[in-house]
Scaffold this motif. Structure first.
Motif, short mmCIF file in Angstrom:
data_model
loop_
_atom_site.label_atom_id
_atom_site.label_comp_id
_atom_site.label_asym_id
_atom_site.label_seq_id
_atom_site.Cartn_x
_atom_site.Cartn_y
_atom_site.Cartn_z
N ASN A 93 0.85 -1.20 0.00
CA ASN A 93 0.00 0.00 0.00
C ASN A 93 0.89 1.24 0.00
OD1 ASN A 93 -1.94 1.96 0.33
ND2 ASN A 93 -2.98 0.95 2.03
N VAL A 94 1.47 1.55 -1.15
CA VAL A 94 2.45 2.63 -1.21
C VAL A 94 1.80 4.01 -1.02
CG1 VAL A 94 4.06 1.32 -2.63
CG2 VAL A 94 2.32 2.72 -3.73
N SER A 95 0.54 4.16 -1.41
CA SER A 95 -0.11 5.46 -1.23
C SER A 95 -0.25 5.79 0.25
CB SER A 95 -1.48 5.47 -1.91
OG SER A 95 -2.33 4.48 -1.36
N ARG A 96 -0.50 4.77 1.06
CA ARG A 96 -0.60 5.02 2.50
C ARG A 96 0.77 5.28 3.11
NH1 ARG A 96 -3.43 1.39 7.28
NH2 ARG A 96 -3.28 3.01 8.87
N LEU A 97 1.79 4.65 2.58
CA LEU A 97 3.15 4.90 3.07
C LEU A 97 3.48 6.38 2.96
CD1 LEU A 97 5.41 2.01 1.71
CD2 LEU A 97 4.81 2.48 4.09
N ARG A 98 3.12 6.99 1.84
CA ARG A 98 3.42 8.40 1.62
C ARG A 98 2.74 9.29 2.65
NH1 ARG A 98 1.06 10.28 -2.85
NH2 ARG A 98 2.47 12.06 -2.99
N GLN A 99 1.62 8.86 3.17
CA GLN A 99 0.84 9.68 4.10
C GLN A 99 1.27 9.52 5.55
OE1 GLN A 99 -3.15 8.38 3.30
NE2 GLN A 99 -3.15 9.15 1.20
N LEU A 100 2.10 8.53 5.84
CA LEU A 100 2.50 8.28 7.22
C LEU A 100 3.36 9.41 7.77
CD1 LEU A 100 3.50 4.50 7.24
CD2 LEU A 100 1.41 5.50 8.17
N PRO A 101 3.12 9.83 9.02
CA PRO A 101 4.07 10.73 9.68
C PRO A 101 5.44 10.06 9.78
CG PRO A 101 2.02 10.55 10.92
CD PRO A 101 1.98 9.48 9.88
N THR A 102 6.47 10.85 9.89
CA THR A 102 7.83 10.32 9.90
C THR A 102 8.04 9.29 11.01
OG1 THR A 102 8.68 12.39 8.98
CG2 THR A 102 10.28 10.93 10.04
N THR A 103 7.50 9.54 12.19
CA THR A 103 7.69 8.60 13.29
C THR A 103 7.06 7.25 12.99
OG1 THR A 103 5.74 9.54 14.39
CG2 THR A 103 7.90 10.37 15.07
N GLU A 104 5.89 7.26 12.34
CA GLU A 104 5.21 6.00 12.02
C GLU A 104 5.91 5.28 10.87
OE1 GLU A 104 0.99 6.27 11.53
OE2 GLU A 104 0.77 7.70 13.18
N LEU A 105 6.38 6.04 9.90
CA LEU A 105 7.13 5.42 8.80
C LEU A 105 8.41 4.79 9.31
CD1 LEU A 105 7.50 4.88 5.79
CD2 LEU A 105 8.45 7.19 5.55
N ALA A 106 9.09 5.47 10.22
CA ALA A 106 10.32 4.93 10.80
C ALA A 106 10.03 3.66 11.59
CB ALA A 106 10.98 5.97 11.70
N ALA A 107 8.95 3.66 12.35
CA ALA A 107 8.57 2.47 13.12
C ALA A 107 8.27 1.29 12.21
CB ALA A 107 7.37 2.79 14.01
N TYR A 108 7.62 1.56 11.08
CA TYR A 108 7.32 0.50 10.11
C TYR A 108 8.61 -0.08 9.53
CZ TYR A 108 5.67 -1.68 5.79
OH TYR A 108 5.42 -2.56 4.76
N LEU A 109 9.55 0.76 9.17
CA LEU A 109 10.81 0.28 8.63
C LEU A 109 11.58 -0.54 9.65
CD1 LEU A 109 12.13 3.34 6.56
CD2 LEU A 109 10.93 1.31 5.73
N ARG A 110 11.59 -0.08 10.90
CA ARG A 110 12.30 -0.83 11.94
C ARG A 110 11.70 -2.23 12.09
NH1 ARG A 110 11.27 3.91 14.97
NH2 ARG A 110 13.04 5.37 14.87
N LYS A 111 10.40 -2.29 12.15
CA LYS A 111 9.72 -3.55 12.45
C LYS A 111 9.70 -4.50 11.26
CE LYS A 111 5.27 -5.43 14.02
NZ LYS A 111 3.85 -5.11 14.33
N CYS A 112 9.43 -3.97 10.07
CA CYS A 112 9.16 -4.83 8.92
C CYS A 112 10.31 -4.94 7.92
CB CYS A 112 7.90 -4.35 8.20
SG CYS A 112 6.42 -4.34 9.25
N PHE A 113 11.20 -3.95 7.89
CA PHE A 113 12.33 -3.99 6.98
C PHE A 113 13.61 -4.44 7.68
CE2 PHE A 113 11.20 -1.66 2.91
CZ PHE A 113 9.84 -1.76 3.10
N ASP A 114 13.55 -4.61 8.98
CA ASP A 114 14.64 -5.18 9.79
C ASP A 114 15.98 -4.49 9.53
OD1 ASP A 114 15.68 -6.85 11.72
OD2 ASP A 114 16.12 -8.48 10.31
N TYR A 115 15.92 -3.15 9.44
CA TYR A 115 17.15 -2.34 9.34
C TYR A 115 17.98 -2.66 8.09
CZ TYR A 115 16.02 -1.28 14.21
OH TYR A 115 15.38 -0.90 15.36
N GLY A 116 17.35 -3.24 7.07
CA GLY A 116 18.09 -3.55 5.84
C GLY A 116 19.12 -4.63 5.99
N ARG A 117 18.91 -5.52 6.95
CA ARG A 117 19.90 -6.56 7.21
C ARG A 117 19.95 -7.59 6.07
NH1 ARG A 117 18.01 -6.11 12.90
NH2 ARG A 117 19.73 -5.20 14.09
N ALA A 118 20.96 -8.45 6.14
CA ALA A 118 21.16 -9.49 5.13
C ALA A 118 19.95 -10.42 5.06
CB ALA A 118 22.42 -10.28 5.44
N THR A 119 19.70 -10.93 3.90
CA THR A 119 18.63 -11.88 3.54
C THR A 119 17.24 -11.26 3.56
OG1 THR A 119 18.10 -12.84 5.73
CG2 THR A 119 20.00 -13.77 4.55
#
Length: 235
Positions: A93-119
């Motif tokens: 849902n990329v349209s909703r990603l654009r609407q997220l406040p910075t703190t919520e977008l950062a929290a999503y990346l931390r939780k779901c993108f796992d800091y860009g780690r390997a694999t």
């Protein structure tokens, strides 16, 4: 060395595939350059997202044996299912990603993108979500985004001149000439010599079925990545 404020004229460089998808890293870089955040420059190299995911998977699964899943489609299905479970409302849902406040977008990346780690094959190919967050801290003109496919077709000296103009770092003619002699892409060397003088740095050759696995997975994955590929033009 000991120096007074403003006395040194030095540039510090670092490179990693992880920082751009690490929400905390972006915040730290911004805070560390609090006096002149506009002086920070980012060179971001992106690749066709399916090819990038396949390259990473083949390295960890076929080359280094870190990943026990030896089928690319199965590995990507597992990663995408995990991403969906992590946050169903934001999944694809990329349209909703654009609407997220910075703190919520950062929290999503931390939780779901796992800091860009390997694999993290799937999320690390969703470059735009990571860039979207980075652009909350830095201006567009501080980012030079290059396509891997273009770099592999560019003259090495021309690439260095492009980087020099973007960073403001000095480049002399002798260094540019040396780059052309030592760092020219294999396909350009092949054009002059009739054949490339080095094999590609890839682990996909470890499997006789690698090409078939990529062809099998590509159509579905292209559809998954398509909304993220379009996000930068709308951000």
């Amino acid at each position: 060395p000991w120096a007074a404020r403003g006395e040194l004229n030095a540039s510090v460089m670092d490179f990693t595939p992880n920082y751009i998808c690490d929400a905390d890293a972006m915040a730290r870089i911004h805070d560390s350059a609090a006096e002149r955040p506009e002086a920070v420059k980012f060179i971001v190299v992106v690749r066709d997202p399916v090819a990038r995911a396949f390259s990473e998977w083949s390295m960890f699964a076929l080359g280094w044996n870190w990943d026990p899943v030896k089928n690319f489609s199965a590995a990507m299905a597992y990663k995408l299912q995990a991403l969906q479970r992590c946050n169903r409302s934001l999944y694809l849902n990329v349209s909703r990603l654009r609407q997220l406040p910075t703190t919520e977008l950062a929290a999503y990346l931390r939780k779901c993108f796992d800091y860009g780690r390997a694999t993290m094959y799937a999320t690390s190919s969703m470059y735009s979500a990571c860039l979207l967050h980075a652009l909350r801290y830095f201006k567009r003109e501080q980012f030079l985004v290059l396509r891997y496919e273009d770099l592999m077709a560019m003259d090495a000296a021309a690439t260095l001149r492009l980087l020099s103009r973007f960073t403001g770092l000095h480049l002399d003619d002798s260094t540019a000439a040396k780059a052309r002699g030592q760092c020219q892409p294999a396909r350009l060397r092949a054009g002059k010599q009739g054949k490339a003088d080095a094999p590609p740095n890839a682990y996909s050759s470890s499997s006789p079925h690698a090409a078939e696995m990529l062809a099998e997975a590509a159509p579905q994955l292209e559809a998954v990545f398509a909304p993220y590929n379009a996000l930068p033009s709308r951000a």
